[in-house]
Design a protein around this motif. Structure first.
Motif, PDB file in Angstrom:
ATOM      1  N   ARG A 254      40.904   2.583  89.819  1.00  0.00           N
ATOM      2  CA  ARG A 254      41.283   2.013  88.524  1.00  0.00           C
ATOM      3  C   ARG A 254      41.995   3.044  87.665  1.00  0.00           C
ATOM      4  O   ARG A 254      42.946   2.720  86.941  1.00  0.00           O
ATOM      5  N   TRP A 255      41.552   4.290  87.723  1.00  0.00           N
ATOM      6  CA  TRP A 255      42.155   5.330  86.892  1.00  0.00           C
ATOM      7  C   TRP A 255      43.627   5.519  87.215  1.00  0.00           C
ATOM      8  O   TRP A 255      44.442   5.775  86.321  1.00  0.00           O
ATOM      9  N   ARG A 256      43.995   5.357  88.483  1.00  0.00           N
ATOM     10  CA  ARG A 256      45.404   5.490  88.868  1.00  0.00           C
ATOM     11  C   ARG A 256      46.289   4.435  88.217  1.00  0.00           C
ATOM     12  O   ARG A 256      47.507   4.599  88.139  1.00  0.00           O
ATOM     13  N   LEU A 257      45.664   3.356  87.762  1.00  0.00           N
ATOM     14  CA  LEU A 257      46.405   2.291  87.098  1.00  0.00           C
ATOM     15  C   LEU A 257      46.609   2.573  85.604  1.00  0.00           C
ATOM     16  O   LEU A 257      47.199   1.762  84.896  1.00  0.00           O
ATOM     17  N   GLY A 258      46.127   3.717  85.139  1.00  0.00           N
ATOM     18  CA  GLY A 258      46.168   4.000  83.711  1.00  0.00           C
ATOM     19  C   GLY A 258      45.034   3.325  82.969  1.00  0.00           C
ATOM     20  O   GLY A 258      45.133   3.033  81.776  1.00  0.00           O
ATOM     21  N   GLU A 259      43.942   3.080  83.681  1.00  0.00           N
ATOM     22  CA  GLU A 259      42.802   2.357  83.134  1.00  0.00           C
ATOM     23  C   GLU A 259      41.538   3.201  83.257  1.00  0.00           C
ATOM     24  O   GLU A 259      41.291   3.778  84.311  1.00  0.00           O
ATOM     25  N   VAL A 260      40.766   3.246  82.190  1.00  0.00           N
ATOM     26  CA  VAL A 260      39.494   3.959  82.248  1.00  0.00           C
ATOM     27  C   VAL A 260      38.470   3.217  81.401  1.00  0.00           C
ATOM     28  O   VAL A 260      38.741   2.834  80.259  1.00  0.00           O
ATOM     29  N   GLY A 261      37.301   2.975  81.984  1.00  0.00           N
ATOM     30  CA  GLY A 261      36.202   2.375  81.249  1.00  0.00           C
ATOM     31  C   GLY A 261      35.171   3.427  80.898  1.00  0.00           C
ATOM     32  O   GLY A 261      35.068   4.465  81.557  1.00  0.00           O
ATOM     33  N   VAL A 262      34.398   3.152  79.866  1.00  0.00           N
ATOM     34  CA  VAL A 262      33.344   4.066  79.447  1.00  0.00           C
ATOM     35  C   VAL A 262      32.167   3.225  78.964  1.00  0.00           C
ATOM     36  O   VAL A 262      32.348   2.141  78.390  1.00  0.00           O
ATOM     37  N   ALA A 263      30.960   3.687  79.242  1.00  0.00           N
ATOM     38  CA  ALA A 263      29.769   2.964  78.798  1.00  0.00           C
ATOM     39  C   ALA A 263      29.761   2.814  77.281  1.00  0.00           C
ATOM     40  O   ALA A 263      30.121   3.738  76.536  1.00  0.00           O
ATOM     41  N   TRP A 264      29.345   1.650  76.807  1.00  0.00           N
ATOM     42  CA  TRP A 264      29.421   1.319  75.394  1.00  0.00           C
ATOM     43  C   TRP A 264      28.655   2.308  74.520  1.00  0.00           C
ATOM     44  O   TRP A 264      29.123   2.670  73.432  1.00  0.00           O
ATOM     45  N   ASP A 265      27.491   2.739  74.951  1.00  0.00           N
ATOM     46  CA  ASP A 265      26.695   3.643  74.124  1.00  0.00           C
ATOM     47  C   ASP A 265      27.449   4.918  73.755  1.00  0.00           C
ATOM     48  O   ASP A 265      27.134   5.548  72.741  1.00  0.00           O
ATOM     49  N   ALA A 266      28.424   5.300  74.579  1.00  0.00           N
ATOM     50  CA  ALA A 266      29.174   6.530  74.324  1.00  0.00           C
ATOM     51  C   ALA A 266      30.233   6.376  73.246  1.00  0.00           C
ATOM     52  O   ALA A 266      30.732   7.382  72.730  1.00  0.00           O
ATOM     53  N   VAL A 267      30.586   5.125  72.912  1.00  0.00           N
ATOM     54  CA  VAL A 267      31.661   4.896  71.935  1.00  0.00           C
ATOM     55  C   VAL A 267      31.259   3.943  70.818  1.00  0.00           C
ATOM     56  O   VAL A 267      32.065   3.639  69.927  1.00  0.00           O
ATOM     57  N   ALA A 268      30.038   3.440  70.827  1.00  0.00           N
ATOM     58  CA  ALA A 268      29.599   2.446  69.862  1.00  0.00           C
ATOM     59  C   ALA A 268      29.719   2.962  68.425  1.00  0.00           C
ATOM     60  O   ALA A 268      29.558   4.163  68.182  1.00  0.00           O
ATOM     61  N   PRO A 269      30.011   2.088  67.484  1.00  0.00           N
ATOM     62  CA  PRO A 269      30.108   2.514  66.083  1.00  0.00           C
ATOM     63  C   PRO A 269      28.799   3.132  65.597  1.00  0.00           C
ATOM     64  O   PRO A 269      27.717   2.782  66.051  1.00  0.00           O
ATOM     65  N   GLY A 270      28.945   4.071  64.679  1.00  0.00           N
ATOM     66  CA  GLY A 270      27.757   4.642  64.070  1.00  0.00           C
ATOM     67  C   GLY A 270      27.656   6.132  64.173  1.00  0.00           C
ATOM     68  O   GLY A 270      26.652   6.724  63.803  1.00  0.00           O
TER      69      GLY A 270
END
Length: 271
Positions: A254-270
């Motif tokens: 997926r990363w080769r497609l210019g796509e990266v996911g990350v677990a929500w807790d790492a980016v959640a507001p707050g």
């Protein structure tokens, strides 16, 4: 109509969007639904997917059906709009596996059917951030067991796209960034297309700002890889942030497609 958000009634729940759409605009999220997310719906008894708020043209619903049928030929797509005129305009394109109906966040479907995926793109960006949680909760209440709401935003031609996967049982579980790598200055350029729940959070002290900054730093450090192409540079970038402890998802394919996911807790507001 926003005063009705979260309450069922005779009128569709939500507000009319600007309706801007273009062919292939949602190709990035579609290939993710047909890829990493396919495990959620490939083997279910009722493979029903909703394109919520498809806009002034139903082309994105037509494309979604075609892309998902490469995974499962009997998948069905329902396009929902709260503007009756848009529904009427879409009806001539209805056919086997593709229908259109009046509806909003309440996701009205016949015979008690529930969708396993609801894709809502460029819909909530026109709402206040304070309204997002209620909209998510309303859609989650209509999902099938194990279902997912995909709430995202993209630019007009689909070169920069982001989305949050919102699980029926657990709530938000991940953020995905997807961007055209050719000509990319830095990964954080995608920030202007963050979903509504995060777009105002890209400031120092917020987690999503930290993640985007880590991507930018890694991208700069991997500049020598540019000689091997943007894909190799981005692949090395994501490897670097993963090694730094960020909970990135999905893997190199997926990363080769210019796509990266990350677990929500790492980016959640707050923060």
């Amino acid at each position: 109509m926003r005063d009705d958000l979260g309450r069922r009634g005779q009128r569709p729940v939500g507000a009319i969007t600007r309706g801007t759409t273009n062919p292939n605009r949602l190709r990035r999220v579609d290939r993710w639904i047909a890829g990493p997310l396919a495990a959620r719906w490939r083997s279910v008894a009722d493979p029903l997917v909703v394109d919520l708020g498809y806009g002034a043209s139903p082309v994105t619903a037509v494309e979604l059906l075609a892309r998902l049928r490469t995974v499962r030929p009997d998948v069905e797509v329902v396009g929902l709009e709260i503007d009756p005129a848009r529904v009427a305009d879409a009806l001539p394109l209805a056919g086997p596996g593709l229908t259109f109906a009046l509806g909003g966040f309440e996701v009205p479907l016949p015979r008690g059917r529930r969708p396993v995926v609801v894709r809502a793109f460029n819909v909530l960006r026109q709402y206040d951030e304070s309204e997002v949680a209620t909209a998510w909760a309303t859609v989650r209440g209509r999902l099938a067991e194990g279902g997912v709401l995909v709430d995202g935003t993209c630019d007009e031609v689909g070169r920069r796209s982001t989305w949050v996967a919102v699980d029926r049982e657990r709530g938000p579980v991940s953020l995905t960034l997807s961007m055209r790598l050719r000509g990319l200055d830095r990964p954080s350029d995608v920030a202007e297309r963050l979903p509504k729940v995060l777009i105002h959070r890209n400031v120092p002290g917020e987690r999503v700002h930290g993640f985007l900054s880590a991507l930018d730093d890694a991208w700069a450090r991997e500049a020598p890889m540019a000689g091997f192409g943007a894909r190799q540079r981005f692949l090395a970038t994501v490897h670097r942030v993963a090694e730094a402890g960020w909970p990135v998802l999905d893997g190199p394919a997926r990363w080769r497609l210019g796509e990266v996911g990350v677990a929500w807790d790492a980016v959640a507001p707050g923060g």
